[in-house]
Design a protein around this motif. Structure first.
Motif, mmCIF file in Angstrom:
data_model
loop_
_atom_site.group_PDB
_atom_site.id
_atom_site.type_symbol
_atom_site.label_atom_id
_atom_site.label_comp_id
_atom_site.label_asym_id
_atom_site.label_seq_id
_atom_site.Cartn_x
_atom_site.Cartn_y
_atom_site.Cartn_z
ATOM 1 N N GLY A 148 15.480 54.728 -9.746
ATOM 2 C CA GLY A 148 14.637 53.697 -10.332
ATOM 3 C C GLY A 148 14.370 52.576 -9.346
ATOM 4 O O GLY A 148 14.965 52.506 -8.265
ATOM 5 N N SER A 149 13.492 51.649 -9.720
ATOM 6 C CA SER A 149 13.148 50.535 -8.830
ATOM 7 C C SER A 149 14.339 49.623 -8.566
ATOM 8 O O SER A 149 14.389 48.930 -7.563
ATOM 9 N N ASP A 150 15.332 49.647 -9.473
ATOM 10 C CA ASP A 150 16.540 48.843 -9.288
ATOM 11 C C ASP A 150 17.609 49.565 -8.461
ATOM 12 O O ASP A 150 18.693 49.030 -8.238
ATOM 13 N N GLY A 151 17.314 50.793 -8.001
ATOM 14 C CA GLY A 151 18.256 51.547 -7.189
ATOM 15 C C GLY A 151 19.216 52.411 -8.004
ATOM 16 O O GLY A 151 20.026 53.131 -7.432
ATOM 17 N N GLU A 152 19.096 52.343 -9.319
ATOM 18 C CA GLU A 152 19.977 53.135 -10.174
ATOM 19 C C GLU A 152 19.442 54.562 -10.303
ATOM 20 O O GLU A 152 18.242 54.779 -10.301
ATOM 21 N N VAL A 153 20.369 55.517 -10.441
ATOM 22 C CA VAL A 153 19.989 56.921 -10.627
ATOM 23 C C VAL A 153 19.559 57.112 -12.080
ATOM 24 O O VAL A 153 20.327 56.835 -13.002
ATOM 25 N N ILE A 154 18.336 57.582 -12.282
ATOM 26 C CA ILE A 154 17.815 57.828 -13.628
ATOM 27 C C ILE A 154 18.237 59.201 -14.115
ATOM 28 O O ILE A 154 18.715 59.364 -15.227
ATOM 29 N N THR A 155 18.065 60.200 -13.257
ATOM 30 C CA THR A 155 18.474 61.563 -13.580
ATOM 31 C C THR A 155 18.611 62.328 -12.278
ATOM 32 O O THR A 155 18.160 61.869 -11.225
ATOM 33 N N SER A 156 19.236 63.492 -12.353
ATOM 34 C CA SER A 156 19.375 64.316 -11.158
ATOM 35 C C SER A 156 19.228 65.787 -11.516
ATOM 36 O O SER A 156 19.376 66.179 -12.675
ATOM 37 N N SER A 157 18.941 66.571 -10.508
ATOM 38 C CA SER A 157 18.765 68.013 -10.705
ATOM 39 C C SER A 157 20.126 68.694 -10.712
ATOM 40 O O SER A 157 21.103 68.145 -10.189
ATOM 41 N N PRO A 158 20.193 69.889 -11.262
ATOM 42 C CA PRO A 158 21.422 70.658 -11.108
ATOM 43 C C PRO A 158 21.557 71.064 -9.646
ATOM 44 O O PRO A 158 20.550 71.232 -8.953
ATOM 45 N N PRO A 159 22.784 71.234 -9.148
ATOM 46 C CA PRO A 159 22.941 71.652 -7.756
ATOM 47 C C PRO A 159 22.334 73.036 -7.526
ATOM 48 O O PRO A 159 22.390 73.903 -8.394
ATOM 49 N N SER A 160 21.776 73.219 -6.352
ATOM 50 C CA SER A 160 21.168 74.484 -5.964
ATOM 51 C C SER A 160 21.674 74.803 -4.563
ATOM 52 O O SER A 160 21.712 73.922 -3.704
ATOM 53 N N GLU A 161 22.074 76.050 -4.345
ATOM 54 C CA GLU A 161 22.591 76.375 -3.016
ATOM 55 C C GLU A 161 21.746 77.453 -2.350
ATOM 56 O O GLU A 161 21.090 78.243 -3.023
ATOM 57 N N PHE A 162 21.766 77.427 -1.026
ATOM 58 C CA PHE A 162 21.122 78.481 -0.252
ATOM 59 C C PHE A 162 22.022 78.811 0.920
ATOM 60 O O PHE A 162 22.895 78.031 1.299
#
Length: 193
Positions: A148-162
């Motif tokens: 977000g504009s305040d630097g806070e994490v709004i949401t995140s993706s599930p981890p993905s590996e390669f």
């Protein structure tokens, strides 16, 4: 024209107020009719149930100067490379593509940050594609976060590996100037040929 309308209205009103008669004939069949019959009973018609729709609230115009409302993201994911995929790239370059649904809300100052193996790879930006250069061979874990504009994490993706497959400098590819291994050299007992 007027007499025709009057006749139609009269016919409709008679049909609405019609009485239905019920009786059993000589063969034991139940008969219904709108004409009276000897020994028939008149069936009381019930009023048809009607349900009225609730009133529609008035539509208020949207204020274009008000900031857009914050809505949640239905999907934030790393779509390329696909999860648990192998990539053969001797230079170690990998393109990462991010999917965000609905689209990233840049008017609210939302940005994306890519994390590789738990460390932040990029500064938050509005880009949905990132280029990883000269990555080490092996397994890597990707995650993207909406900031977000305040630097806070709004949401995140599930981890993905390669899994990145690269030639090793310890095992060079045979070619000009690189001797091809022929196997172990065996020296016979007794000191030589």
């Amino acid at each position: 024209m007027r007499p025709l309308l009057l006749t139609f209205a009269l016919a409709v009103s008679l049909a609405v107020s019609a009485v239905t008669y019920r009786w059993v004939d000589e063969q034991g069949n139940v008969v219904y009719s709108d004409k009276p019959h000897p020994g028939a009973e008149a069936i009381e018609e019930k009023e048809v149930q009607t349900i009225h729709a609730p009133p529609v609230p008035p539509i208020t115009p949207r204020d274009s100067t008000a900031p857009p409302a914050v809505t949640g993201y239905e999907r934030v994911a790393v779509v390329s490379p696909e999860d648990d995929t192998q990539i053969r790239e001797n230079a170690g370059n990998v393109t990462v593509t991010i999917a965000v649904e609905p689209t990233l809300q840049t008017k609210l100052g939302h940005k994306l940050a890519l994390f590789v193996d738990g460390a932040q790879f990029s500064e938050p930006s509005t880009a949905t594609q990132f280029q990883l250069i000269n990555m080490d061979r092996g397994t890597h874990i990707l995650e993207v976060k909406v900031i977000g504009s305040d630097g806070e994490v709004i949401t995140s993706s599930p981890p993905s590996e390669f899994h990145l497959l690269r030639h090793s400098v310890l095992h060079p590819t045979p070619g000009p100037g690189v001797p091809t291994p022929i196997g172990p050299v065996v020296v016979p007992a007794g000191g030589g040929p």
